[in-house]
Design an enzyme around this catalytic site. Structure first.
Site, short mmCIF file in Angstrom:
data_model
loop_
_atom_site.label_atom_id
_atom_site.label_comp_id
_atom_site.label_asym_id
_atom_site.label_seq_id
_atom_site.Cartn_x
_atom_site.Cartn_y
_atom_site.Cartn_z
N LYS A 280 -3.21 -20.15 -3.50
CA LYS A 280 -3.89 -20.02 -2.22
C LYS A 280 -4.65 -21.30 -1.92
O LYS A 280 -5.33 -21.84 -2.79
CB LYS A 280 -4.86 -18.84 -2.27
CG LYS A 280 -4.65 -17.79 -1.21
CD LYS A 280 -5.64 -16.66 -1.39
CE LYS A 280 -5.38 -15.57 -0.36
NZ LYS A 280 -6.33 -14.46 -0.47
N GLU A 366 -6.77 3.36 0.42
CA GLU A 366 -7.74 4.19 1.14
C GLU A 366 -7.55 5.68 0.87
O GLU A 366 -8.53 6.44 0.86
CB GLU A 366 -7.63 3.91 2.64
CG GLU A 366 -8.17 2.55 3.07
CD GLU A 366 -7.18 1.42 2.86
OE1 GLU A 366 -7.54 0.27 3.11
OE2 GLU A 366 -6.02 1.71 2.46
N ARG A 394 -5.62 5.10 7.28
CA ARG A 394 -4.64 5.34 6.22
C ARG A 394 -5.08 6.45 5.28
O ARG A 394 -4.28 6.90 4.45
CB ARG A 394 -4.40 4.04 5.44
CG ARG A 394 -3.84 2.95 6.33
CD ARG A 394 -3.33 1.77 5.55
NE ARG A 394 -4.38 1.03 4.86
CZ ARG A 394 -4.36 -0.29 4.70
NH1 ARG A 394 -3.38 -1.00 5.19
NH2 ARG A 394 -5.33 -0.90 4.06
#
Length: 628
Positions: A280, A366, A394
Site C-alpha cells: 500500500k 457486521e 449488512r
C-alpha cells in the site's frame, strides 16, 4: 507520458515491459500530484499500479469483465480507460466518482463501494457468459481484508463447487505470517509459480504432510481471522480444498511475475486464485510507511512533507462519541466496544488503547458483530457497536432476529448518519431510520449537537432494550460541553424556539437549517416554533397532541430518506388517531440515490436549504392555505 491523452486501454497491450515500468512511474506521480489537491484513496491505488497495467494488457476490457472489490483502488483503471483528464473533479459534485460507476464508462462493469461483493458479481457474469456461449473472460480483484467478509466466503464456496472459469486476484497488501511458518511460506512461494505448478503440487503436499502438529501451530499464531485465513491462503491449502487452482505468492510490483501468472490463470480451466503481494502506498514514502491507515483515504496534503492539510475546528462527532464512551467505561467494567474493521473511522482506536480487553474489532463482519453483541447482552454486558449507517445495512437480519426479537440491550452507535459527501451514493447514511423504525422494541435517537450526543450516549448505555444513537460525519459546532453526563427523557422533545403560526419538527442535525429558515420568516412577521425532535421512535405524543389542538401547520425536517423515516412516523401517528385535519409537509432525502459532492452542494440539489425550507413554510401559512 501525458496520461490525459489516453482514450482506452488498448495501447498497453503493445507496450514493452520497460515502457510499462515507465508508465507505472508516470501514474504514481500523477496520482500523488492530483490527490494532494482533491484527496481520495491514495494508498490503495499506489499499491495496484502494476497489477492494473498487467490486467489491462492481458484482458480485453470491456468485453472481458474486470471487477474491483470495494472499488476504492480503481483510480489506475480509470486512468487507463480514458478518465485522467477528469481527476481534478475526483469525488467533487458532478465530477469523477471515487468508485467504479457504470454510467461513467463501459469499462466499469460493476459498481462497488461496500466490500466482499466482487466474487458473487464475477460468478454471475461468468455463469452468464457460459450460458450464452461467448468467450468473454472475468477477473475479480479482492483484498485480503475483504476476503474475510462472509459474502466473499459464500461466493468462494459456490465458485469452487461449480468449477466455473474465473480468475480471482487476491490483492494482499499487508502480509502478517508468523515467523515459525515463514520458511514454509518461502518454499511455497518459490515452488508454486505458474510454470511449475502442476509439476510441484505433489511435492508440496508431501512437505505439508511431514510437518508435525501443523494445524496446532496455525491456531497458536493466528490471533485473528484475517491472519489465520492468510496463512491458509499463503499455503494454498484453503483454496485447493475448495476446488481452486492456486498461484502464488506473486510479487505484485514485478511486471514479469504478474504477467506470467495472470496469463496462466486466464488460460486455465476452472477457477484460479492468483495471490499477489502488494505494498500500500508504493512509491510515495509517507504513504508507504503508513502504519495507521492515514493514507488509505484522506483529504488534501503537502506533497514534499506528506503533511495532511487539516482545517482547525471543533471536535468531530466520532471523537465525542469515543471520548464519552471511554469516560463511561472507566467507571463501568460491563461496557464493551465493537467495530467491524473501522477502529480509526469510529475513533475506537483510542478506546482500544485504554481498554484493550473490552474492544473487539471483528473485521468486515457486521452480521457477526451484531449477533455477538446480542450474545454479550444476554450475559449482562453493555455492548456498544459503533458502525457507519451504510454498513449496518449488512447486519439487518441479525437486527431483526437476534437483537430486537429478543429485546436485548445492544447500543448501536450509528456513525456517518445522513449525507457523507465525497464518498457518494454507496456511503450516504440515509436509510437506517426507515429500516430500524418498524422493528419492535427498537428506540431511535439523534442529537442536535455534540453536547446532546454525550448525554444521549449515556442514556442509551443505561437504557433497557435495543437502541440506536445516530450522529453525522464531520465536526460539531464547538459549543460548551457539560462536565457531568445525564439521562435524557426518551420520547420527550425539546422546544428550542417558541411560535404559534407554524412549527418545524427538526430531527437531529437539521436544527441550524430550521433556525435559519425561521429567521428568514421572522423578518416577514411569520412566527415559527422549532422543536428538537430528538427521538424518531418513540415520538413525543404530548407535543404532537398539542400541535393537533392548535391546528397549526407542521413541517418535518430530516436528513434521511422521506419514505419510512421520521416524517412518515409523524404522519402515521396522526393517521392512527384519526386526526386527519392537519396541514403537514415533509422535507428530507427524495426517493433516489444521492451521488457525491460536498454536503452543502447536496443540500442545494435536494432542496434542504434555509431558503427552500422558508419557502415551503411560507406556502403553509394558514391564511394562505385552506385545510384539507
Amino acid at each position: 507520458m501525458n496520461l490525459e491523452t489516453i482514450k482506452n486501454p488498448e495501447f498497453v497491450k503493445d507496450c514493452t515491459q520497460q515502457e510499462l515500468k515507465e508508465l507505472a512511474i508516470d501514474i504514481r506521480e500523477f496520482l500523488v500530484r492530483k490527490l494532494s489537491v482533491t484527496g481520495g484513496h491514495l494508498g490503495p491505488n499506489l499499491g495496484v499500479v502494476e497489477l492494473t497495467l498487467i490486467l489491462h494488457s492481458l484482458y480485453d476490457s470491456p468485453k472481458d469483465k474486470l471487477i474491483w472489490d470495494v472499488g476504492h483502488q480503481s483510480y489506475v483503471h480509470k486512468i487507463l480507460t480514458g478518465r485522467a483528464g477528469d481527476f481534478d473533479s475526483l469525488r467533487k459534485y458532478k465530477g469523477l466518482c471515487g468508485f467504479p460507476k457504470r454510467n461513467e464508462s463501459d469499462h466499469d462493469v460493476w459498481e462497488t463501494g461496500h466490500s466482499s461483493t466482487s466474487l458473487s458479481a464475477a460468478m454471475g457474469m461468468a455463469l452468464s457468459s457460459q450460458i450464452k456461449g461467448n468467450d468473454s473472460k472475468v477477473a475479480a480483484v479482492i483484498g485480503d481484508g475483504a476476503l474475510t467478509g462472509g459474502m466473499a466466503l459464500e461466493a468462494l464456496n459456490h465458485i469452487g463447487h461449480e468449477q466455473t472459469d474465473l480468475t480471482i486476484i487476491l490483492n494482499d497488501n499487508e502480509m502478517s505470517i508468523a515467523p515459525n511458518v515463514g520458511a514454509l511460506h518461502g518454499i511455497l512461494g518459490r515452488m508454486r509459480k505458474a510454470n511449475t505448478y502442476q509439476k510441484t503440487k505433489d511435492d508440496v503436499e508431501d512437505i505439508l504432510k511431514r510437518i508435525p502438529a501443523f494445524g496446532g501451530k496455525i491456531a497458536a499464531t493466528a490471533e485473528r481471522l484475517k491472519d489465520s485465513l492468510k496463512f491458509m491462503v499463503t499455503t494454498g491449502m484453503f483454496f485447493e480444498e475448495m476446488g481452486f487452482t492456486y498461484l502464488g505468492p506473486v510479487d505484485g510490483h514485478d511486471l514479469d511475475d504478474l504477467r506470467s501468472n495472470i496469463a496462466f490463470a486466464k488460460q486455465t480451466k476452472g477457477p484460479v486464485i492468483v495471490h499477489t503481494i502488494t505494498k500500500k502506498g508504493k512509491g510515495y514514502a509517507p504513504a508507504e510507511n503508513d502504519a495507521k491507515g492515514t493514507w488509505h483515504g484522506l483529504g488534501p496534503y503537502k506533497i514534499d512533507s506528506g503533511e495532511v492539510v487539516k482545517k482547525p475546528g471543533p471536535p468531530a462527532y466520532s471523537g465525542v462519541f469515543s471520548s464519552t464512551l471511554q469516560k463511561m467505561a472507566a467507571a463501568d467494567p460491563d461496557i464493551v466496544a465493537i467495530t467491524a474493521a473501522m477502529p480509526g473511522g469510529t475513533k475506537l482506536d483510542s478506546f482500544a488503547e485504554k481498554f484493550p480487553d473490552r474492544m473487539f474489532d471483528v473485521g468486515i463482519a457486521e452480521q457477526h458483530a451484531t449477533t455477538m453483541a446480542a450474545g454479550m447482552a444476554t450475559q449482562g454486558m453493555k455492548p456498544v457497536f459503533a458502525v457507519y449507517s451504510t454498513f449496518l445495512q449488512r447486519g439487518y437480519d441479525q437486527l431483526v432476529h437476534d437483537v430486537c426479537r429478543q429485546n436485548l440491550h445492544v447500543v448501536f452507535a450509528i456513525d456517518r448518519a445522513g449525507l457523507v459527501g465525497a464518498d457518494g451514493e454507496t456511503h450516504q447514511g440515509v436509510f437506517d431510520i426507515a429500516y430500524l423504525r418498524h422493528l419492535p422494541n427498537m428506540t431511535i435517537l439523534m442529537p442536535k449537537d455534540e453536547n446532546e450526543l454525550q448525554h444521549m450516549l449515556y442514556t442509551a448505555v443505561y437504557h433497557d432494550g435495543p437502541i440506536a444513537v445516530r450522529y453525522p460525519r464531520g465536526n460539531g459546532y464547538g459549543i460548551e460541553m457539560d462536565n457531568e453526563l445525564k439521562k435524557i427523557d426518551i420520547g420527550k422533545w425539546e422546544v428550542v424556539r417558541d411560535g404559534k403560526e407554524l412549527t418545524i419538527l427538526s430531527f437531529g442535525t437539521m436544527l441550524p437549517i430550521a433556525e435559519e429558515a425561521a429567521a428568514i420568516l421572522a423578518e416577514e412577521n411569520i412566527d415559527v416554533r422549532i422543536v428538537n425532535a430528538r427521538s424518531a421512535k418513540p415520538l413525543d405524543a404530548d407535543i404532537l397532541q398539542e400541535l393537533y389542538e392548535e391546528k397549526g401547520a407542521v413541517l418535518t425536517l430530516e436528513e434521511a430518506a422521506l419514505q419510512g423515516s421520521f416524517g412518515s412516523a409523524v404522519l402515521e401517528h396522526y393517521h392512527d388517531l384519526n386526526q386527519h385535519d392537519m396541514v403537514i409537509n415533509r422535507m428530507g432525502i427524495p426517493d433516489r440515490y444521492i451521488e457525491h459532492g460536498s454536503v452543502p452542494e447536496l443540500y442545494e440539489e435536494i432542496g434542504l436549504t434555509p431558503e427552500n425550507v422558508a419557502g415551503t413554510l411560507r406556502d403553509m401559512v394558514p391564511a394562505k392555505r385552506q385545510r384539507a
